[in-house]
Design a protein around this motif. Structure first.
Motif, PDB file in Angstrom:
ATOM      1  N   LEU A   9       6.496  -0.189  -9.027  1.00 24.35           N
ATOM      2  CA  LEU A   9       6.659   0.083  -7.601  1.00 24.35           C
ATOM      3  C   LEU A   9       5.338  -0.158  -6.884  1.00 24.35           C
ATOM      4  O   LEU A   9       4.266   0.118  -7.417  1.00 24.35           O
ATOM      5  CB  LEU A   9       7.125   1.520  -7.380  1.00 24.35           C
ATOM      6  CG  LEU A   9       8.493   1.885  -7.975  1.00 24.35           C
ATOM      7  CD1 LEU A   9       8.842   3.338  -7.657  1.00 24.35           C
ATOM      8  CD2 LEU A   9       9.588   0.953  -7.463  1.00 24.35           C
ATOM      9  N   SER A  10       5.411  -0.650  -5.668  1.00 22.63           N
ATOM     10  CA  SER A  10       4.202  -0.968  -4.905  1.00 22.63           C
ATOM     11  C   SER A  10       3.498   0.302  -4.441  1.00 22.63           C
ATOM     12  O   SER A  10       4.127   1.348  -4.246  1.00 22.63           O
ATOM     13  CB  SER A  10       4.556  -1.833  -3.692  1.00 22.63           C
ATOM     14  OG  SER A  10       5.467  -1.149  -2.849  1.00 22.63           O
ATOM     15  N   LEU A  11       2.182   0.182  -4.287  1.00 28.74           N
ATOM     16  CA  LEU A  11       1.371   1.309  -3.811  1.00 28.74           C
ATOM     17  C   LEU A  11       1.019   1.066  -2.347  1.00 28.74           C
ATOM     18  O   LEU A  11       0.322   0.107  -2.013  1.00 28.74           O
ATOM     19  CB  LEU A  11       0.093   1.433  -4.646  1.00 28.74           C
ATOM     20  CG  LEU A  11       0.285   1.574  -6.165  1.00 28.74           C
ATOM     21  CD1 LEU A  11      -1.069   1.642  -6.860  1.00 28.74           C
ATOM     22  CD2 LEU A  11       1.120   2.796  -6.498  1.00 28.74           C
ATOM     23  N   ASN A  12       1.504   1.937  -1.490  1.00 30.76           N
ATOM     24  CA  ASN A  12       1.261   1.836  -0.054  1.00 30.76           C
ATOM     25  C   ASN A  12       0.213   2.877   0.333  1.00 30.76           C
ATOM     26  O   ASN A  12       0.440   4.082   0.176  1.00 30.76           O
ATOM     27  CB  ASN A  12       2.574   2.069   0.700  1.00 30.76           C
ATOM     28  CG  ASN A  12       2.437   1.863   2.199  1.00 30.76           C
ATOM     29  OD1 ASN A  12       1.349   1.970   2.758  1.00 30.76           O
ATOM     30  ND2 ASN A  12       3.560   1.574   2.856  1.00 30.76           N
ATOM     31  N   SER A  13      -0.933   2.436   0.828  1.00 27.29           N
ATOM     32  CA  SER A  13      -2.027   3.372   1.148  1.00 27.29           C
ATOM     33  C   SER A  13      -1.610   4.404   2.195  1.00 27.29           C
ATOM     34  O   SER A  13      -2.156   5.517   2.225  1.00 27.29           O
ATOM     35  CB  SER A  13      -3.254   2.594   1.643  1.00 27.29           C
ATOM     36  OG  SER A  13      -2.944   1.856   2.808  1.00 27.29           O
ATOM     37  N   ASN A  14      -0.635   4.055   3.051  1.00 23.67           N
ATOM     38  CA  ASN A  14      -0.163   5.003   4.063  1.00 23.67           C
ATOM     39  C   ASN A  14       0.587   6.178   3.451  1.00 23.67           C
ATOM     40  O   ASN A  14       0.801   7.193   4.115  1.00 23.67           O
ATOM     41  CB  ASN A  14       0.750   4.304   5.072  1.00 23.67           C
ATOM     42  CG  ASN A  14      -0.001   3.320   5.943  1.00 23.67           C
ATOM     43  OD1 ASN A  14      -1.160   3.539   6.279  1.00 23.67           O
ATOM     44  ND2 ASN A  14       0.655   2.217   6.306  1.00 23.67           N
TER      45      ASN A  14
END
Length: 335
Positions: free
Chosen positions: A206-211
């Motif tokens: 799964l992608s890591l979203n800094s938000n």
């Protein structure tokens, strides 16, 4: 006030015999000891611990030291810690509770003041205190934070694994966009829980979203603020992992204030499984971290060290467990 001499007079023995009997001296015959203890109980004898400590060269005091009482230690956490200690500690000992960050002078921490010390540690900043206690020779057990030093008795929970289990469950329910409200900066528990969150997302590609990484400090207020930040995003996550239950409760209140239904509008997972977690509405899905068990086992090990100084230090892990309740919705897509 009844004294040892009064008991001796009634029992027809010397006050030295009474003293030895009441202190469990094996040289005193069992029938004599039983007789003296019965008389002491009938006379409502209360030991004078100040005098006793002078004779026995003991303080009859156990020190419980937390990284901080004011910062990052919730009331529910402290209650569980003391509950676990009191399951083991008998009435002969006094328990003092202090924040390490409030100590002005480490030289005040002496064997004359403490028979043993429990450190409920959150941060590497506690190391100077821990090694001072070790240096002056006070029996010591460090709880809560995993140490690298095998020469110190250490009792901890595997926080990282607990979070990985929780996130695996969330992802299995179809959640692809997951956020975290982090714990107090600099605390080992915060880092371990964040790492468990990251490990799980990476393991599931799964992608890591800094938000979706929001700071917190373990307080209810920071959970509320963190959730407001996440809800204000143009694309909010479907699930938020809160690094402790207090923040999860704050986050749930923010959802209520913003008219976002839990779990249908947004799902939540907490950590700790505090007493109130199952009574929230809806009941909070969370990782059970057995703080009372950690404290109880740590106190048992401390008493072993006090009675048998040659006891070999060890690192003991107490397992976490996922408490599935009502705050994680099952989405259409499953993994």
């Amino acid at each position: 006030m009844v004294t040892i001499k009064d008991i001796a007079r009634v029992a027809g023995v010397s006050h030295t015999t009474v003293s030895r009997a009441l202190n469990g001296n094996p040289l005193i015959k069992k029938n004599t000891r039983d007789k003296i203890e019965k008389i002491a109980a009938e006379l409502n004898y209360v030991p004078n611990y100040s005098a006793k400590s002078l004779v026995m060269k003991k303080s009859y005091t156990i020190g419980l030291f937390l990284s901080s009482i004011d910062q990052g230690t919730s009331a529910s956490f402290l209650v569980d810690v003391i509950k676990g200690i009191n399951h083991v500690l008998n009435e002969n000992y006094n328990l003092t509770v202090t924040g390490i960050d409030s100590i002005q002078n480490l030289d005040s921490i002496l064997p004359q003041r403490f028979d043993g010390i429990l450190v409920m540690s959150q941060s590497d900043a506690d190391n100077s205190f821990i090694y001072h206690v070790k240096k002056v020779g006070i029996p010591l057990v460090v709880l809560n934070r995993q140490l690298e030093d095998p020469s110190i008795m250490n009792v901890v929970a595997n926080d990282r694994q607990g979070v990985k289990e929780a996130m695996h469950y969330a992802i299995s329910q179809g959640h692809q966009t997951c956020a975290i409200i982090e714990g107090k900066s600099g605390f080992k528990s915060s880092m371990e829980r964040k790492q468990g969150f990251l490990d799980s997302l990476l393991a599931h590609s799964l992608s890591l979203n800094s938000n979706y990484f929001v700071s917190g400090d373990y307080s209810i207020e920071s959970g509320y603020t963190g959730m407001c930040t996440l809800l204000a995003l143009s694309e909010p996550p479907t699930l938020v992992f809160c690094s402790n239950d207090d923040m999860a409760i704050g986050a749930m209140n923010a959802c209520f204030a913003k008219q976002v239904a839990v779990p249908t509008g947004l799902s939540l997972i907490g950590f700790d499984d505090i007493m109130f977690a199952k009574y929230t509405n809806p009941a909070l899905t969370t990782v059970h971290r057995p703080i009372a068990d950690i404290s109880e086992l740590g106190t048992t090990k401390l008493i072993e060290l006090m009675n048998q100084p040659q006891t070999k230090p060890e690192q003991l892990f107490v397992q976490t467990s996922l408490m599935v309740r009502q705050t994680v919705a099952k989405l259409t897509k499953e993994i």
